[in-house]
Scaffold this active site. Structure first.
Site, PDB file in Angstrom:
ATOM      1  NE  ARG A  34     -10.799 -30.615  -9.133  1.00 17.48           N
ATOM      2  CZ  ARG A  34     -10.241 -29.925 -10.109  1.00 17.48           C
ATOM      3  NH1 ARG A  34     -10.912 -28.931 -10.689  1.00 17.48           N
ATOM      4  NH2 ARG A  34      -9.022 -30.201 -10.526  1.00 17.48           N
ATOM      5  CE  LYS A 195       3.227 -34.061 -27.966  1.00 16.93           C
ATOM      6  NZ  LYS A 195       2.885 -32.757 -28.532  1.00 16.93           N
ATOM      7  N   GLY A 352      -4.206 -34.583 -14.089  1.00 20.95           N
ATOM      8  CA  GLY A 352      -4.830 -34.769 -15.414  1.00 20.95           C
ATOM      9  C   GLY A 352      -5.587 -36.065 -15.617  1.00 20.95           C
ATOM     10  N   GLY A 375      -3.300 -29.744 -12.620  1.00 23.07           N
ATOM     11  CA  GLY A 375      -2.091 -28.927 -12.792  1.00 23.07           C
ATOM     12  C   GLY A 375      -1.325 -28.711 -11.494  1.00 23.07           C
TER      13      GLY A 375
HETATM   14  C1  3PG Z   1      -8.099 -27.391 -12.337  1.00 26.58           C
HETATM   15  O1  3PG Z   1      -9.170 -27.812 -12.799  1.00 26.58           O
HETATM   16  O2  3PG Z   1      -7.014 -27.983 -12.488  1.00 26.58           O
HETATM   17  C2  3PG Z   1      -8.145 -26.182 -11.470  1.00 26.58           C
HETATM   18  O3  3PG Z   1      -9.451 -25.853 -11.169  1.00 26.58           O
HETATM   19  C3  3PG Z   1      -7.391 -25.029 -12.077  1.00 26.58           C
HETATM   20  O4  3PG Z   1      -8.023 -24.567 -13.237  1.00 26.58           O
HETATM   21  P1  3PG Z   1      -7.214 -23.652 -14.252  1.00 26.58           P
HETATM   22  O5  3PG Z   1      -6.196 -24.543 -14.914  1.00 26.58           O
HETATM   23  O6  3PG Z   1      -8.225 -23.088 -15.226  1.00 26.58           O
HETATM   24  O7  3PG Z   1      -6.534 -22.563 -13.466  1.00 26.58           O
END
Ligand code: 3PG
Length: 394
Positions: A34, A195, A352, A375
């Protein structure tokens, strides 16, 4: 939305919302991806003569400041990625931030302490956003991976200063729009993971958008079970059978072809090198678990993917963390990588475990685009509007 092409950052203080939420172990950054992907935006702003002030969250601190969640530990790795010194301020608002910004020369980069040390960040508190806005002249959001959060630094702040997308945000949005917005058809999605309960919205959205949906991982067991296959001791969400059937019906009605495994590697234990055999659905004993897709499935998926012009990937095909149950994930990943190299497919992956699985397969570099988002990538696959992107468009 505006990009760096539309703002004049020279001699301005530019607040860059970045995602410095990188994995850290014992104070050391273990994956700088990142940070590396953020560098073009920082370099461009610095070379245009801006004072570059980086805002980010880190972890999920619940009770104010703590060392474990300090962004101070990420600064050396960011400096390495940038190839220039990076300054640090011990708070993201107030005197520490203001003093550090005052001391900054044009072209220099400063990181402010974790935004989430203030409760106002996650509450999208206008007063906290106003404190942040006071620090700069322009706002650049380069944190696509945090764009699913309606937080002060991703949402309210974008409305308080002239705002633009950074180069990484721009690249993510262009790639995602090529993959599902206006894709070259046929478009195929490869979706795996444990899942279906966690990916129900995603599957429902995808069957309405893609031509082929190739399923793998534990979630495929639930689909097999819903079709009356005895999956033995496999991970399957039996209470989700109705939802699985609804997805199959929606796919059929809309002309999306769902691909399910034709065989699997089955074992009696969930552990590396557990004795295993390849079994067809219908030939699985009560004490056996499907831990990976089998070779017939890989061949079948490969044949179908070869007909696609666009492939979106999220989630592994099996228990890729334990050998030899990484075989199908590796093989299907290699097929998509080869199609990409041959120029017949545009491939986009994210979310993920996905990037870890493709890196494990050794083919992540061959994909057309790898998202930095977890996410946010999933929410985008679900068809949701991302507040951080929406605020940039306002
Ligand atoms: C991530 O790592 O997916 C983002 O930085 C968001 O982090 P968070 O799920 O703690 O909001």
């Amino acid at each position: 939305f505006k990009t760096l092409d539309d703002i004049a950052p020279a001699s301005r203080t530019v607040l860059v919302r970045a995602d410095l939420n990188v994995p850290v172990q014992d104070g050391q950054v273990t994956d700088a991806t990142r940070l590396v992907r953020l560098v073009p935006t920082l370099k461009e702003l610095a070379s245009k003569g801006a004072k570059v002030v980086v805002l980010s969250h880190f972890g999920r601190p619940k009770n104010g400041p703590d060392e474990k969640n300090s962004l101070r530990q990420v600064v050396p790795a960011l400096s390495d990625a940038l190839g220039a010194p990076v300054a640090f301020a011990s708070d993201c608002i107030g005197k520490p931030a203001q003093d550090a910004i005052r001391g900054l020369e044009k072209g220099q980069v400063l990181v402010l302490e974790n935004l989430r040390f203030h409760a106002g960040e996650e509450k999208n508190d206008p007063a906290f956003a106003a404190e942040l806005a006071k620090l700069g002249d322009l706002y650049v959001n380069d944190a696509f991976s945090a764009a699913h959060r309606a937080h002060a630094s991703t949402e309210a702040l974008a409305r308080l200063l002239p705002a633009a997308a950074g180069r990484l945000m721009q690249a993510e949005l262009v790639a995602l729009s090529k993959a599902l917005g206006q894709p070259q058809r046929p478009v195929a999605a490869v979706v795996g993971g444990a899942k279906i309960s966690t990916k129900l919205d995603l599957l429902l959205n995808l069957v309405g958008k893609v031509d082929i949906l190739a399923l793998g991982g534990g979630m495929a067991n639930t689909f097999l079970y819903a079709q009356g296959v005895d999956v033995g001791a496999s991970l399957a969400e039996k209470d989700m059978a109705d939802q699985a059937r609804a997805i199959l019906a929606k796919a059929e009605a809309g002309g999306c072809q769902i691909l399910l495994p034709k065989d699997g590697a089955v074992a009696k234990q969930f552990k590396a090198h557990a004795p295993s055999r390849i079994a067809a659905p219908g030939d699985i004993a009560a004490d056996e678990m499907i831990l990976d897709a089998g070779p017939a499935t890989v061949a079948y998926y490969g044949e179908k993917l070869a007909t696609a012009k666009t492939v979106v990937w999220n989630g592994p095909m099996g228990a890729f963390e334990i050998e030899p149950f990484d075989a199908a994930t590796n093989a299907v990943a290699k097929i998509v990588a080869d199609l990409t190299k041959a120029g017949t497919v545009l491939s986009v992956a994210g979310g993920g475990d996905t990037v870890a699985a493709l890196e494990h397969a050794g083919v992540a570099d061959a994909f057309s685009y790898i998202s930095t988002a977890g996410g946010a990538f999933l929410e985008w696959l679900e068809g949701k509007e991302l507040p951080g992107v929406k605020a940039l468009e306002a």
